[in-house]
Design a protein around this motif. Structure first.
Motif, PDB file in Angstrom:
ATOM      1  N   ASP A 162      44.303  27.347  47.095  1.00 29.56           N
ATOM      2  CA  ASP A 162      45.096  28.110  48.054  1.00 29.56           C
ATOM      3  C   ASP A 162      44.344  29.394  48.416  1.00 29.56           C
ATOM      4  O   ASP A 162      43.208  29.618  47.992  1.00 29.56           O
ATOM      5  N   ALA A 163      45.007  30.238  49.210  1.00 36.41           N
ATOM      6  CA  ALA A 163      44.334  31.430  49.729  1.00 36.41           C
ATOM      7  C   ALA A 163      43.892  32.376  48.616  1.00 36.41           C
ATOM      8  O   ALA A 163      42.807  32.967  48.687  1.00 36.41           O
ATOM      9  N   LEU A 164      44.706  32.528  47.566  1.00 36.59           N
ATOM     10  CA  LEU A 164      44.329  33.421  46.470  1.00 36.59           C
ATOM     11  C   LEU A 164      43.150  32.856  45.685  1.00 36.59           C
ATOM     12  O   LEU A 164      42.235  33.604  45.304  1.00 36.59           O
ATOM     13  N   ASP A 165      43.140  31.543  45.471  1.00 34.16           N
ATOM     14  CA  ASP A 165      41.989  30.915  44.814  1.00 34.16           C
ATOM     15  C   ASP A 165      40.707  31.238  45.575  1.00 34.16           C
ATOM     16  O   ASP A 165      39.693  31.635  44.992  1.00 34.16           O
ATOM     17  N   HIS A 166      40.751  31.036  46.884  1.00 31.94           N
ATOM     18  CA  HIS A 166      39.568  31.294  47.703  1.00 31.94           C
ATOM     19  C   HIS A 166      39.175  32.769  47.675  1.00 31.94           C
ATOM     20  O   HIS A 166      37.982  33.100  47.647  1.00 31.94           O
ATOM     21  N   ALA A 167      40.147  33.653  47.663  1.00 32.25           N
ATOM     22  CA  ALA A 167      39.845  35.088  47.626  1.00 32.25           C
ATOM     23  C   ALA A 167      39.137  35.450  46.317  1.00 32.25           C
ATOM     24  O   ALA A 167      38.183  36.243  46.312  1.00 32.25           O
ATOM     25  N   ILE A 168      39.577  34.867  45.212  1.00 32.01           N
ATOM     26  CA  ILE A 168      38.939  35.117  43.915  1.00 32.01           C
ATOM     27  C   ILE A 168      37.513  34.584  43.916  1.00 32.01           C
ATOM     28  O   ILE A 168      36.571  35.261  43.496  1.00 32.01           O
ATOM     29  N   LEU A 169      37.351  33.360  44.411  1.00 30.09           N
ATOM     30  CA  LEU A 169      36.019  32.753  44.432  1.00 30.09           C
ATOM     31  C   LEU A 169      35.079  33.503  45.357  1.00 30.09           C
ATOM     32  O   LEU A 169      33.879  33.612  45.081  1.00 30.09           O
ATOM     33  N   ARG A 170      35.607  34.028  46.447  1.00 29.52           N
ATOM     34  CA  ARG A 170      34.767  34.778  47.383  1.00 29.52           C
ATOM     35  C   ARG A 170      34.156  36.001  46.693  1.00 29.52           C
ATOM     36  O   ARG A 170      32.983  36.313  46.890  1.00 29.52           O
ATOM     37  N   LEU A 171      34.943  36.686  45.880  1.00 31.99           N
ATOM     38  CA  LEU A 171      34.434  37.864  45.187  1.00 31.99           C
ATOM     39  C   LEU A 171      33.478  37.476  44.064  1.00 31.99           C
ATOM     40  O   LEU A 171      32.431  38.110  43.874  1.00 31.99           O
ATOM     41  N   LEU A 172      33.811  36.430  43.321  1.00 25.25           N
ATOM     42  CA  LEU A 172      32.964  36.033  42.199  1.00 25.25           C
ATOM     43  C   LEU A 172      31.696  35.322  42.646  1.00 25.25           C
ATOM     44  O   LEU A 172      30.742  35.217  41.875  1.00 25.25           O
ATOM     45  N   ALA A 173      31.666  34.849  43.887  1.00 24.43           N
ATOM     46  CA  ALA A 173      30.465  34.181  44.386  1.00 24.43           C
ATOM     47  C   ALA A 173      29.272  35.132  44.382  1.00 24.43           C
ATOM     48  O   ALA A 173      28.141  34.721  44.135  1.00 24.43           O
ATOM     49  N   ARG A 174      29.512  36.402  44.661  1.00 21.47           N
ATOM     50  CA  ARG A 174      28.430  37.380  44.706  1.00 21.47           C
ATOM     51  C   ARG A 174      28.311  38.188  43.416  1.00 21.47           C
ATOM     52  O   ARG A 174      27.274  38.783  43.154  1.00 21.47           O
ATOM     53  N   ASP A 175      29.361  38.224  42.608  1.00 23.70           N
ATOM     54  CA  ASP A 175      29.307  38.972  41.354  1.00 23.70           C
ATOM     55  C   ASP A 175      30.033  38.164  40.284  1.00 23.70           C
ATOM     56  O   ASP A 175      31.188  38.461  39.939  1.00 23.70           O
ATOM     57  N   PRO A 176      29.379  37.132  39.743  1.00 20.73           N
ATOM     58  CA  PRO A 176      30.056  36.232  38.808  1.00 20.73           C
ATOM     59  C   PRO A 176      30.471  36.882  37.493  1.00 20.73           C
ATOM     60  O   PRO A 176      31.306  36.327  36.778  1.00 20.73           O
ATOM     61  N   ARG A 177      29.923  38.041  37.158  1.00 20.57           N
ATOM     62  CA  ARG A 177      30.308  38.725  35.928  1.00 20.57           C
ATOM     63  C   ARG A 177      31.277  39.883  36.190  1.00 20.57           C
ATOM     64  O   ARG A 177      31.529  40.703  35.295  1.00 20.57           O
ATOM     65  N   ALA A 178      31.837  39.935  37.378  1.00 19.43           N
ATOM     66  CA  ALA A 178      32.795  40.996  37.696  1.00 19.43           C
ATOM     67  C   ALA A 178      33.986  40.926  36.741  1.00 19.43           C
ATOM     68  O   ALA A 178      34.482  39.841  36.416  1.00 19.43           O
ATOM     69  N   ALA A 179      34.460  42.072  36.292  1.00 22.06           N
ATOM     70  CA  ALA A 179      35.612  42.118  35.392  1.00 22.06           C
ATOM     71  C   ALA A 179      36.859  41.647  36.126  1.00 22.06           C
ATOM     72  O   ALA A 179      37.031  41.910  37.322  1.00 22.06           O
ATOM     73  N   TRP A 180      37.725  40.940  35.379  1.00 21.68           N
ATOM     74  CA  TRP A 180      38.972  40.469  36.005  1.00 21.68           C
ATOM     75  C   TRP A 180      39.760  41.637  36.589  1.00 21.68           C
ATOM     76  O   TRP A 180      40.388  41.507  37.645  1.00 21.68           O
ATOM     77  N   ALA A 181      39.724  42.789  35.908  1.00 25.47           N
ATOM     78  CA  ALA A 181      40.466  43.957  36.400  1.00 25.47           C
ATOM     79  C   ALA A 181      39.938  44.402  37.762  1.00 25.47           C
ATOM     80  O   ALA A 181      40.711  44.774  38.650  1.00 25.47           O
ATOM     81  N   ASP A 182      38.611  44.360  37.943  1.00 31.05           N
ATOM     82  CA  ASP A 182      38.030  44.759  39.224  1.00 31.05           C
ATOM     83  C   ASP A 182      38.409  43.773  40.322  1.00 31.05           C
ATOM     84  O   ASP A 182      38.741  44.173  41.447  1.00 31.05           O
ATOM     85  N   VAL A 183      38.352  42.479  40.004  1.00 35.72           N
ATOM     86  CA  VAL A 183      38.737  41.460  40.983  1.00 35.72           C
ATOM     87  C   VAL A 183      40.202  41.618  41.341  1.00 35.72           C
ATOM     88  O   VAL A 183      40.587  41.591  42.527  1.00 35.72           O
ATOM     89  N   THR A 213      46.845  37.318  36.462  1.00 36.35           N
ATOM     90  CA  THR A 213      46.895  36.291  37.514  1.00 36.35           C
ATOM     91  C   THR A 213      45.496  35.766  37.814  1.00 36.35           C
ATOM     92  O   THR A 213      45.286  34.563  37.953  1.00 36.35           O
ATOM     93  N   VAL A 214      44.534  36.680  37.901  1.00 35.90           N
ATOM     94  CA  VAL A 214      43.150  36.271  38.151  1.00 35.90           C
ATOM     95  C   VAL A 214      42.640  35.410  37.009  1.00 35.90           C
ATOM     96  O   VAL A 214      42.058  34.341  37.231  1.00 35.90           O
ATOM     97  N   ALA A 215      42.852  35.858  35.775  1.00 31.61           N
ATOM     98  CA  ALA A 215      42.376  35.100  34.616  1.00 31.61           C
ATOM     99  C   ALA A 215      43.035  33.723  34.564  1.00 31.61           C
ATOM    100  O   ALA A 215      42.373  32.718  34.278  1.00 31.61           O
ATOM    101  N   ARG A 216      44.324  33.657  34.842  1.00 32.02           N
ATOM    102  CA  ARG A 216      45.039  32.376  34.801  1.00 32.02           C
ATOM    103  C   ARG A 216      44.529  31.429  35.881  1.00 32.02           C
ATOM    104  O   ARG A 216      44.345  30.228  35.629  1.00 32.02           O
ATOM    105  N   ARG A 217      44.288  31.957  37.067  1.00 29.65           N
ATOM    106  CA  ARG A 217      43.769  31.121  38.155  1.00 29.65           C
ATOM    107  C   ARG A 217      42.398  30.545  37.794  1.00 29.65           C
ATOM    108  O   ARG A 217      42.129  29.366  38.004  1.00 29.65           O
ATOM    109  N   LEU A 218      41.504  31.396  37.274  1.00 28.46           N
ATOM    110  CA  LEU A 218      40.169  30.915  36.920  1.00 28.46           C
ATOM    111  C   LEU A 218      40.222  29.929  35.769  1.00 28.46           C
ATOM    112  O   LEU A 218      39.474  28.936  35.758  1.00 28.46           O
ATOM    113  N   ASP A 219      41.091  30.168  34.800  1.00 29.15           N
ATOM    114  CA  ASP A 219      41.235  29.219  33.687  1.00 29.15           C
ATOM    115  C   ASP A 219      41.649  27.847  34.216  1.00 29.15           C
ATOM    116  O   ASP A 219      41.149  26.814  33.749  1.00 29.15           O
ATOM    117  N   ARG A 220      42.567  27.846  35.184  1.00 32.34           N
ATOM    118  CA  ARG A 220      43.020  26.565  35.744  1.00 32.34           C
ATOM    119  C   ARG A 220      41.896  25.862  36.488  1.00 32.34           C
ATOM    120  O   ARG A 220      41.682  24.653  36.322  1.00 32.34           O
TER     121      ARG A 220
END
Length: 339
Positions: A16-37, A47-54
């Motif tokens: 969904d849109a939130l999944d894509h938004a998370i991936l868009r940010l992590l695509a360029r900074d894969p070690r970004a802290a969940w808090a920053d994302v 929410t970010v951690a749960r989405r990525l875990d899924r």
């Protein structure tokens, strides 16, 4: 790995849109802290951690880290077209995917061939590999080899979200040379080995595993990540990101026009892999698209603009058996297993 060739279960639900938004940010900074994302997306960190875990648990995405042997000048990277007897494509592809020396294995439209990328130490080992163990796979009738002479673009340079081009893509498109590769020592290799197991390993644990200070670990990691020799990224299959159709193209380009041809191809955001190889067809690339019509539009528009092209062919990928050294265990599922 077991694979009977029977249809696999349905792929997990679309992002969904939130999944894509998370991936868009992590695509360029894969070690970004969940808090920053989370802060950038105005959602809770959990929410970010749960989405990525899924997403990771379903096999839709994964973090990858490895040194690029082409840039380090380590061994030969060879593109193989393995011709098969009728009814043997699947079995041969599985056999190649299980090999530790293959990095990718695909089957595409066109000739009854399995397409693979293999890494070998040198010419003697290539001869032994091709004429020995690969030729001995039941169902193999012929093997064509093309050695990669120059790596131009990789999946690290492909961005489905159409953000700013990576430095490598920009250099190729502008005709510039990549910087000299770093000198990589044993500490660097140990660091990368740890990232291969866990790309987001906390800095404190990374330093502890390396037996160095956090400052040294942070400096070493930053040095590698700022270079083109380390590929640390969040990997997602193109189909998961809305690009279900993938094409493989080979071009025969006159040497006088080769530089301008690759510069033109690098400007196309759909191109996700581009190399110069030995052989009559000396340019090989992969591209990702939203539909077969998009492939037609891409090839007719781009290939027509290239000067010095004496031959061109494109094929659609039917199934990927291995990606970036990881075996794909079910077509369309995104599930993977270590080779």
């Amino acid at each position: 790995m077991a694979d009977s060739g029977k249809p696999s279960e349905a792929a997990p639900s679309a992002l969904d849109a939130l999944d894509h938004a998370i991936l868009r940010l992590l695509a360029r900074d894969p070690r970004a802290a969940w808090a920053d994302v989370a802060g950038r997306l105005d959602v809770h960190e959990r929410t970010v951690a749960r989405r990525l875990d899924r997403l990771i648990g379903s096999g839709l995405v994964r973090f990858t880290a490895f040194l690029v042997p082409e840039y380090l000048g380590e061994g030969l990277v060879v593109e193989l077209a393995v011709r098969c007897a009728p009814g043997k494509l699947h079995a041969v592809a599985l056999a190649l995917a299980r090999r530790p020396d293959t990095r990718s294995v695909d089957v595409a439209t066109g000739s009854p061939e399995v397409l693979a990328e293999v890494l070998v130490p040198g010419p003697e080992q290539l001869l032994t590999t091709v004429d020995g163990s690969i030729a001995g796979i039941p169902g193999v009738t012929d093997v064509h080899t093309a050695v990669v002479l120059r790596l131009l673009l990789t999946a690290n340079d492909w961005d489905p979200y159409r953000q700013a081009p990576t430095p490598s893509r920009r250099r190729v498109a502008e005709g510039g040379a990549l910087p000299e590769p770093l000198v990589v020592d044993e500490l660097d290799r140990h660091l990368v080995a740890l990232l291969e197991r866990d790309a987001r390993i906390p800095m404190a644990r990374l330093a502890r595993e390396l037996c160095v200070s956090e400052t040294t670990a942070r400096r070493r990691l930053a040095r590698l990540m700022d270079s083109h020799v380390l590929h640390l990224r969040l990997h997602a299959e193109p189909g998961v990101l809305g690009f279900p159709v993938e094409a493989r193209f080979r071009l025969s380009v006159e040497h006088r026009a080769l530089d301008m041809a690759v510069r033109r191809l690098a400007r196309e955001s759909d191109v996700r892999h581009l190399v110069i190889t030995t052989g009559r067809a000396n340019v090989l690339g992969y591209s990702s698209h939203r539909s077969a019509q998009d492939v037609h539009d891409f090839t007719t528009r781009v290939f027509a603009e290239l000067d010095g092209v004496t031959g061109a062919e494109a094929a659609l990928l039917l199934r990927s058996y291995k990606r970036a050294g990881v075996v794909v265990t079910g077509p369309g599922t995104g599930r993977t297993a270590r080779a």
